[in-house]
Scaffold this motif. Structure first.
Motif, PDB file in Angstrom:
ATOM      1  N   ASP A 213      -1.056   3.357  27.375  1.00  0.00           N
ATOM      2  CA  ASP A 213      -1.864   4.454  27.696  1.00  0.00           C
ATOM      3  C   ASP A 213      -1.798   5.265  26.705  1.00  0.00           C
ATOM      4  O   ASP A 213      -1.282   6.335  26.942  1.00  0.00           O
ATOM      5  N   LEU A 214      -1.466   4.944  25.207  1.00  0.00           N
ATOM      6  CA  LEU A 214      -1.992   6.217  24.128  1.00  0.00           C
ATOM      7  C   LEU A 214      -3.086   6.683  24.152  1.00  0.00           C
ATOM      8  O   LEU A 214      -4.456   7.068  24.318  1.00  0.00           O
ATOM      9  N   PRO A 215      -3.219   8.255  23.793  1.00  0.00           N
ATOM     10  CA  PRO A 215      -4.468   9.280  24.123  1.00  0.00           C
ATOM     11  C   PRO A 215      -5.239   8.682  22.349  1.00  0.00           C
ATOM     12  O   PRO A 215      -5.160   8.733  21.091  1.00  0.00           O
ATOM     13  N   LEU A 216      -6.387   8.385  23.066  1.00  0.00           N
ATOM     14  CA  LEU A 216      -7.263   8.206  21.293  1.00  0.00           C
ATOM     15  C   LEU A 216      -8.476   9.429  21.912  1.00  0.00           C
ATOM     16  O   LEU A 216      -8.700   9.192  20.196  1.00  0.00           O
ATOM     17  N   GLY A 217      -8.422  10.501  21.964  1.00  0.00           N
ATOM     18  CA  GLY A 217      -9.239  11.458  21.651  1.00  0.00           C
ATOM     19  C   GLY A 217      -8.563  12.928  22.731  1.00  0.00           C
ATOM     20  O   GLY A 217      -6.900  12.631  22.668  1.00  0.00           O
ATOM     21  N   TYR A 218      -9.221  14.222  21.945  1.00  0.00           N
ATOM     22  CA  TYR A 218      -7.873  15.594  22.774  1.00  0.00           C
ATOM     23  C   TYR A 218      -9.067  15.823  23.383  1.00  0.00           C
ATOM     24  O   TYR A 218     -10.115  16.419  23.585  1.00  0.00           O
ATOM     25  N   PRO A 219      -8.580  16.792  24.310  1.00  0.00           N
ATOM     26  CA  PRO A 219      -8.935  17.135  25.553  1.00  0.00           C
ATOM     27  C   PRO A 219      -9.978  18.885  24.473  1.00  0.00           C
ATOM     28  O   PRO A 219      -9.396  18.834  23.757  1.00  0.00           O
ATOM     29  N   ARG A 299       1.955  13.993  23.831  1.00  0.00           N
ATOM     30  CA  ARG A 299       2.150  12.896  22.315  1.00  0.00           C
ATOM     31  C   ARG A 299       3.511  12.708  22.001  1.00  0.00           C
ATOM     32  O   ARG A 299       4.353  11.464  21.760  1.00  0.00           O
ATOM     33  N   GLY A 300       3.560  13.825  21.288  1.00  0.00           N
ATOM     34  CA  GLY A 300       5.825  13.684  20.226  1.00  0.00           C
ATOM     35  C   GLY A 300       5.402  13.833  19.258  1.00  0.00           C
ATOM     36  O   GLY A 300       6.026  14.165  18.491  1.00  0.00           O
ATOM     37  N   PRO A 548       7.110  18.432  10.277  1.00  0.00           N
ATOM     38  CA  PRO A 548       5.959  19.305  11.955  1.00  0.00           C
ATOM     39  C   PRO A 548       4.827  18.290  12.203  1.00  0.00           C
ATOM     40  O   PRO A 548       4.455  19.011  13.220  1.00  0.00           O
ATOM     41  N   ILE A 549       3.917  17.949  10.775  1.00  0.00           N
ATOM     42  CA  ILE A 549       3.123  17.509  11.296  1.00  0.00           C
ATOM     43  C   ILE A 549       2.955  16.107  12.108  1.00  0.00           C
ATOM     44  O   ILE A 549       1.551  15.868  12.581  1.00  0.00           O
ATOM     45  N   ARG A 550       3.588  15.287  11.988  1.00  0.00           N
ATOM     46  CA  ARG A 550       3.592  14.565  12.867  1.00  0.00           C
ATOM     47  C   ARG A 550       4.895  13.848  13.737  1.00  0.00           C
ATOM     48  O   ARG A 550       4.972  13.021  14.524  1.00  0.00           O
ATOM     49  N   ARG A 551       5.991  15.178  14.137  1.00  0.00           N
ATOM     50  CA  ARG A 551       6.784  15.238  15.292  1.00  0.00           C
ATOM     51  C   ARG A 551       6.449  16.435  15.498  1.00  0.00           C
ATOM     52  O   ARG A 551       6.886  17.112  15.307  1.00  0.00           O
ATOM     53  N   TYR A 552       6.992  16.746  16.924  1.00  0.00           N
ATOM     54  CA  TYR A 552       6.997  17.653  17.838  1.00  0.00           C
ATOM     55  C   TYR A 552       8.376  18.479  17.406  1.00  0.00           C
ATOM     56  O   TYR A 552       8.463  19.382  17.329  1.00  0.00           O
ATOM     57  N   THR A 553       9.718  17.578  17.545  1.00  0.00           N
ATOM     58  CA  THR A 553      10.434  18.160  17.442  1.00  0.00           C
ATOM     59  C   THR A 553      10.802  19.043  15.900  1.00  0.00           C
ATOM     60  O   THR A 553      11.311  20.242  16.670  1.00  0.00           O
ATOM     61  N   ASP A 554      10.485  18.603  14.786  1.00  0.00           N
ATOM     62  CA  ASP A 554      10.676  19.092  13.874  1.00  0.00           C
ATOM     63  C   ASP A 554      10.062  21.081  14.182  1.00  0.00           C
ATOM     64  O   ASP A 554      10.628  21.696  13.681  1.00  0.00           O
ATOM     65  N   ILE A 555       8.682  21.270  14.669  1.00  0.00           N
ATOM     66  CA  ILE A 555       7.775  22.005  15.559  1.00  0.00           C
ATOM     67  C   ILE A 555       8.629  23.110  16.474  1.00  0.00           C
ATOM     68  O   ILE A 555       9.193  24.346  16.449  1.00  0.00           O
ATOM     69  N   ILE A 556       9.824  22.275  17.214  1.00  0.00           N
ATOM     70  CA  ILE A 556      11.012  23.065  17.858  1.00  0.00           C
ATOM     71  C   ILE A 556      11.708  23.931  17.024  1.00  0.00           C
ATOM     72  O   ILE A 556      12.394  24.858  17.013  1.00  0.00           O
ATOM     73  N   VAL A 557      12.150  22.713  15.870  1.00  0.00           N
ATOM     74  CA  VAL A 557      12.921  23.597  15.048  1.00  0.00           C
ATOM     75  C   VAL A 557      12.579  24.369  14.273  1.00  0.00           C
ATOM     76  O   VAL A 557      13.808  25.757  14.304  1.00  0.00           O
ATOM     77  N   HIS A 558      10.975  25.161  13.735  1.00  0.00           N
ATOM     78  CA  HIS A 558      10.417  25.477  13.017  1.00  0.00           C
ATOM     79  C   HIS A 558      11.170  26.661  13.940  1.00  0.00           C
ATOM     80  O   HIS A 558      11.047  27.828  13.391  1.00  0.00           O
ATOM     81  N   ARG A 559      10.354  26.415  15.112  1.00  0.00           N
ATOM     82  CA  ARG A 559      10.572  28.158  15.686  1.00  0.00           C
ATOM     83  C   ARG A 559      11.633  28.068  15.752  1.00  0.00           C
ATOM     84  O   ARG A 559      11.810  30.187  16.179  1.00  0.00           O
ATOM     85  N   LEU A 560      12.450  27.542  16.225  1.00  0.00           N
ATOM     86  CA  LEU A 560      14.323  28.432  15.816  1.00  0.00           C
ATOM     87  C   LEU A 560      14.636  28.906  14.765  1.00  0.00           C
ATOM     88  O   LEU A 560      15.465  29.928  15.191  1.00  0.00           O
ATOM     89  N   LEU A 561      14.991  28.074  14.663  1.00  0.00           N
ATOM     90  CA  LEU A 561      14.825  29.123  12.479  1.00  0.00           C
ATOM     91  C   LEU A 561      13.884  30.009  12.344  1.00  0.00           C
ATOM     92  O   LEU A 561      14.903  31.570  11.840  1.00  0.00           O
ATOM     93  N   LYS A 562      13.028  30.026  13.016  1.00  0.00           N
ATOM     94  CA  LYS A 562      12.068  31.331  12.722  1.00  0.00           C
ATOM     95  C   LYS A 562      12.521  32.335  13.287  1.00  0.00           C
ATOM     96  O   LYS A 562      13.043  34.184  12.872  1.00  0.00           O
ATOM     97  N   LYS A 563      12.894  32.777  14.411  1.00  0.00           N
ATOM     98  CA  LYS A 563      14.364  33.785  15.536  1.00  0.00           C
ATOM     99  C   LYS A 563      15.262  33.316  14.922  1.00  0.00           C
ATOM    100  O   LYS A 563      15.454  35.324  14.827  1.00  0.00           O
TER     101      LYS A 563
END
Length: 699
Positions: A213-219, A299-300, A548-563
Motif C-alpha cells: 500500500d505504498l503511495p503512488l501520487g500526492y494529494p 511516508r517518512g 532531509p530530502i529523503r528522510r523525515y527524521t532529518d527534517i525534525i532534527v533541522h527544526r530543533l537545531l534552528k530553535k
C-alpha cells in the motif's frame, strides 16, 4: 512492572472491577493521576495493549478475558493462518475453517482453545479490517471471482460477470471489497483497476507497491502547495551566511536526481582541517503543519525500488528547489567542523547559509580525481587539491573511529539492472570505494556534531540509537563461529569485540558470511528522544541530519537545531512526547522501506535466474535448517535452497548446535561456510524462491 506510582495491577483491577470499557480520561481520573502520572499511564496502557492483555474499542480500553486474545491475522497460502498477539509472544494457529471469516492484517478478538494437544483460536469478533482494497487474480467460470494473491489467498471475492467479460483468466486487478465474508457467504467486490496479465507485462514492482500500500501520487492539496513555493535568495542573504564563492561540490551516484549534501574543505593556519558539510535546507520550504509536511511525515522516507523511486517530497522540492544543484544558488543548513591532525573535533559552528555548488561529481569521477585522471583533472582543476585533502581527513577520522571500536560491516551489495520495460537484465556488484567512504565518514561526523550540540544545549533531539546486542544472540553467534573453527576466550558486549571478529575473518572465504552473521546478532537501530548512544558506530550521541530530502527524521532534527540556534523556548515534555510518537512511526516506516526494497531485489533476481535454469554455479552455504541448506551464488549474490530430499546418496540428520547436516552412513558434512557447486533447477518467480541441487565434484 511499575510506572512510577502506577502499577499494572492497579489498572487491570480497575478495569476488572468496573466491568465495562473505560476512556483514558476515566482511568486517569479514577486513579487520581497528575500530569506526570498520565504520561506514565499512556506508556503502561500501550504496553498492556501490545501484550494483548487489553484492547481498544471505540476509544475505550477493555480487559481481554483470560481465555481470549487480541491480535493480527497472518495468512498462509495453504489456507491456515496465525494470530500475531504481540512482540515476544508466540503466534497462535488459526485453522482453515476460521480463516474463511478473515483477511490478512485484520485485527480480531479470539478465544484460545486446545485441540489435539495444541493451542489454536476461534475468532469471536473482527475489531478492525486490515485492508479494503486487494490485488487479486481473476478466475472465470460460471461465476467470476478474484483470489487475493497476498492478504487472503484462501478467500474468493465474487465479482460481476459484466466487469470480468473482457478480462483473461489470471489477469491481475485491484478489487475493492464491498461486502466482507459471512457464514458460508463469500465476500463481494468491484474491480477498481486492471493491472494487466503477467504474461503480457512485467508486474513485479507494481504488485509490490500494492502489496504494501505504498503511495503512488500526492494529494491534490500537496501538489498545489508545492507549486506555490518560491526561493527569494536576496531576502535570505540578509539572515544567512553567504558562501556562494566557496569551492563546494556534491558527490552522488550516477543516477541521482536529488542532492542532499555538498562538501568543502581547507587547511587552517594552525594546520587543522576545516570541513563544511552543507545540507539542503528542506525545513525552510516544508513548514510544520502544512499539507506537504503531513504527507512527508506519513511516508517518512523515499522508497527506492530498482525501476523507480517513490519520493517523500514532490519533485518540485526534491529534485529542484531543495536540491543542491550545481551552479545554482541554494539554501543550505551548514555544519562547519574543525579537526586537528589526530581527528579530534577542535571547534564547530552550525548555521543557515546560501551556497553555489561548483560541480556535480559521481563517486567514480571523485575516485578518478583522487587517484589521478588527466582528463578529469583538466575539467575540474579546482577540485583535485580539495579531494585529496578530504582523503587525508577521512583516513584520520576513520582511524580514530576504528580505535573507538566502530564496526564497519561493509557487506557486499548488488544492484539489479533493469531495462526500459522494468525487466531485469543483470545483477552487478555495488562497489564501495574511497569516494563513498569519504562522504559516509563526513556525514557521520556532521550527524554526531549536531546530536552533541542539541544535547549540550539542553534541547530535545530525535536521536538515532543503537542498543547493545542481546547476550543470548551473541552467544549464538559465538556458537556458530565455533563451527567455523573460531575460538573466543571471553565474550564481550563492547564494539571492539565484534570489530575483532570481522577483522579476524578478513581475506577468508567466509568473510562476508561472518559479517552478515555478526550484523544479524545486533539489535536494529531506531529513532528515539532518549539517547542510549549508537553501539555500531561506537558513538555517544548520534542523530540523522544529512538527508532531509529523503528522510523525515532529518527534517525534525533541522527544526530543533534552528530553535536551538535562535535560543527559542521549547516545551520540553511536550516535545519529547511528540518525538516518542514520531520515532515509533518513522522507525516502522524505515523497516517497511527496507523490507520493500529487499523484496523487490529478491523478486527481480528470481526472475533473472529463470534464464539460468540448468546452469552450475559456485556458492557458499549461508544457512542450515532441518529441511536442507541455503546457498548464496557468488556470481549473482542470490540465495537458493538445496532441499534435504535431493541429497539421495545418504540419509542426513540436522546437527543444530553445529549448524550442519551430517550423513548417517558416510559421515559427509555440509556446514555453514562450506563452498559448494550447485545447479539451478527451479524458480518460483512470484515468491522469489530459487531451488538448487548439489553437483558432486568429479574424482
Amino acid at each position: 512492572m511499575a510506572y512510577g506510582h502506577i502499577t499494572e495491577e492497579e489498572v487491570l483491577n480497575l478495569l476488572k472491577s468496573s466491568n465495562k470499557a473505560m476512556h483514558f480520561e476515566q482511568i486517569a481520573k479514577h486513579l487520581g493521576l497528575d500530569k506526570e502520572g498520565r504520561k506514565k499511564l499512556k506508556k503502561l496502557l500501550k504496553s498492556l495493549k501490545r501484550e494483548g492483555r487489553l484492547f481498544v474499542e471505540k476509544g475505550r480500553y477493555k480487559l481481554t478475558e483470560e481465555d481470549t486474545v487480541v491480535g493480527t491475522v497472518i495468512p498462509y497460502p495453504a489456507g491456515f493462518g496465525f494470530l500475531h498477539i504481540g512482540e515476544g509472544r508466540k503466534d497462535i494457529y488459526i485453522p482453515p475453517f476460521e480463516m474463511t471469516k478473515v483477511f490478512g492484517g485484520d485485527l480480531v478478538k479470539a478465544k484460545v482453545v486446545e485441540f489435539r494437544g495444541k493451542k489454536e483460536v476461534r475468532i469471536l469478533k473482527i475489531i478492525k479490517r486490515g485492508k479494503r482494497e486487494l490485488v487479486c487474480k481473476i478466475v472465470k467460470g460460471k461465476i467470476c471471482y478474484g483470489i487475493p494473491i497476498y492478504d487472503a489467498p484462501h478467500q474468493k471475492i465474487l465479482l460481476s460477470q459484466e466487469s470480468c467479460k473482457d478480462l483473461k483468466k489470471d489477469t491481475l486487478v485491484v478489487v475493492e471489497i464491498k461486502e466482507y465474508p459471512r457464514e458460508r457467504v463469500p465476500a463481494k467486490g468491484v474491480i477498481k483497476e486492471v493491472l494487466g496479465h503477467p504474461q503480457e507485462r512485467l508486474l513485479i514492482i507494481d504488485l509490490l507497491i500494492r502489496k504494501y500500500d505504498l503511495p503512488l501520487g500526492y494529494p491534490e492539496e500537496v501538489i498545489k502547495e508545492a507549486q506555490k513555493i518560491r526561493i527569494s535568495i536576496k531576502r535570505e542573504l540578509k539572515k544567512r551566511k553567504d558562501l556562494r564563492d566557496q569551492v563546494c561540490f556534491t558527490i552522488d551516484p550516477e543516477r541521482a536526481k536529488d542532492f542532499d549534501d555538498a562538501v568543502a574543505i581547507e587547511m587552517t593556519p594552525e594546520g587543522h582541517y576545516r570541513l563544511w558539510v552543507h545540507i539542503a535546507d528542506v525545513s525552510h520550504f516544508v513548514k510544520e503543519g502544512s499539507h506537504t509536511d503531513k504527507e512527508a511525515f506519513r511516508r517518512g522516507f523515499t522508497f527506492y525500488l530498482p525501476d523507480r523511486a517513490l519520493h517523500m517530497l514532490p519533485e518540485k522540492l526534491s529534485a529542484d528547489l531543495c536540491s543542491l544543484k550545481p551552479y545554482e544558488d541554494r539554501l543550505a543548513f551548514t555544519c562547519e567542523m574543525v579537526f586537528d591532525k589526530k581527528g579530534n573535533l577542535v571547534s564547530y559552528d552550525i548555521y543557515e547559509s546560501v551556497i553555489k555548488s561548483k560541480a556535480r561529481l559521481t563517486y567514480e569521477e571523485a575516485l578518478k580525481l583522487i587517484v589521478g585522471d588527466p582528463v578529469l583533472e583538466d575539467k575540474y582543476p579546482y577540485l583535485v587539491e580539495p579531494l585529496r585533502l578530504m582523503e587525508d581527513l577521512y583516513r584520520i577520522l576513520s582511524r580514530k573511529r576504528w580505535e573507538k571500536g566502530s564496526i564497519d560491516f561493509d557487506l557486499p551489495e548488488s544492484e539489479v539492472v533493469v531495462n526500459e520495460f522494468g525487466e531485469p537484465v543483470a545483477v552487478i556488484p555495488y562497489e564501495r570505494h574511497i569516494a563513498h567512504k569519504i562522504i559516509e565518514q563526513f556525514m557521520i561526523s556532521a550527524n554526531e556534531t549536531v546530536a552533541m550540540h542539541l544535547q549540550n544545549m539542553g534541547y530535545p533531539c530525535l536521536y538515532r540509537v543503537h542498543e547493545k546486542p542481546d547476550p543470548d544472540k551473541v552467544n549464538n553467534l559465538i556458537e556458530i563461529l565455533g563451527g567455523l573453527g573460531y575460538k573466543v576466550k571471553k565474550v564481550s558486549l563492547e564494539p571492539k569485540f565484534f570489530q575483532k571478529i570481522i577483522e579476524d575473518f578478513e581475506g577468508r572465504p567466509e568473510e562476508n558470511l561472518v559479517r552478515f552473521l555478526t550484523l544479524r546478532s545486533m539489535k536494529r537501530a531506531y529513532y528515539s528522544p532518549h539517547n542510549v548512544g549508537h553501539f555500531g558506530l561506537a558513538s555517544e550521541h548520534y542523530a540523522h541530519f544529512t538527508s532531509p530530502i529523503r528522510r523525515y527524521t532529518d527534517i525534525i532534527v533541522h527544526r530543533l537545531l534552528k530553535k536551538a540556534i535562535k535560543g527559542e523556548d521549547v516545551p520540553y515534555e511536550e516535545t519529547v512526547a511528540y518525538l516518542e510518537m514520531a520515532g515509533q512511526h518513522l522507525s516502522k516506516q524505515e523497516r517497511l522501506a527496507d523490507d520493500v526494497e529487499r523484496e523487490a531485489i529478491d523478486l527481480l533476481k528470481a526472475r533473472l535466474m529463470k534464464a539460468h535454469i540448468g546452469e552450475v554455479h559456485t556458492g557458499i552455504i549461508t544457512g542450515v535448517v532441518p529441511f536442507g541448506f541455503f546457498v548464496e551464488l557468488q556470481e549473482y549474490l542470490v540465495e537458493g535452497l538445496v532441499s534435504i530430499n535431493t541429497l539421495t546418496e545418504d540419509e542426513y540428520v540436522y546437527d543444530e548446535p553445529a549448524h550442519r547436516l551430517v550423513g548417517v552412513r558416510t559421515g559427509k558434512v555440509y556446514r555453514l561456510g562450506d563452498m559448494v557447486k550447485v545447479r539451478v533447477v527451479k524458480v518460483e518467480e512470484d515468491r522469489g524462491k530459487i531451488e538448487l541441487e548439489l553437483v558432486e565434484e568429479e574424482g
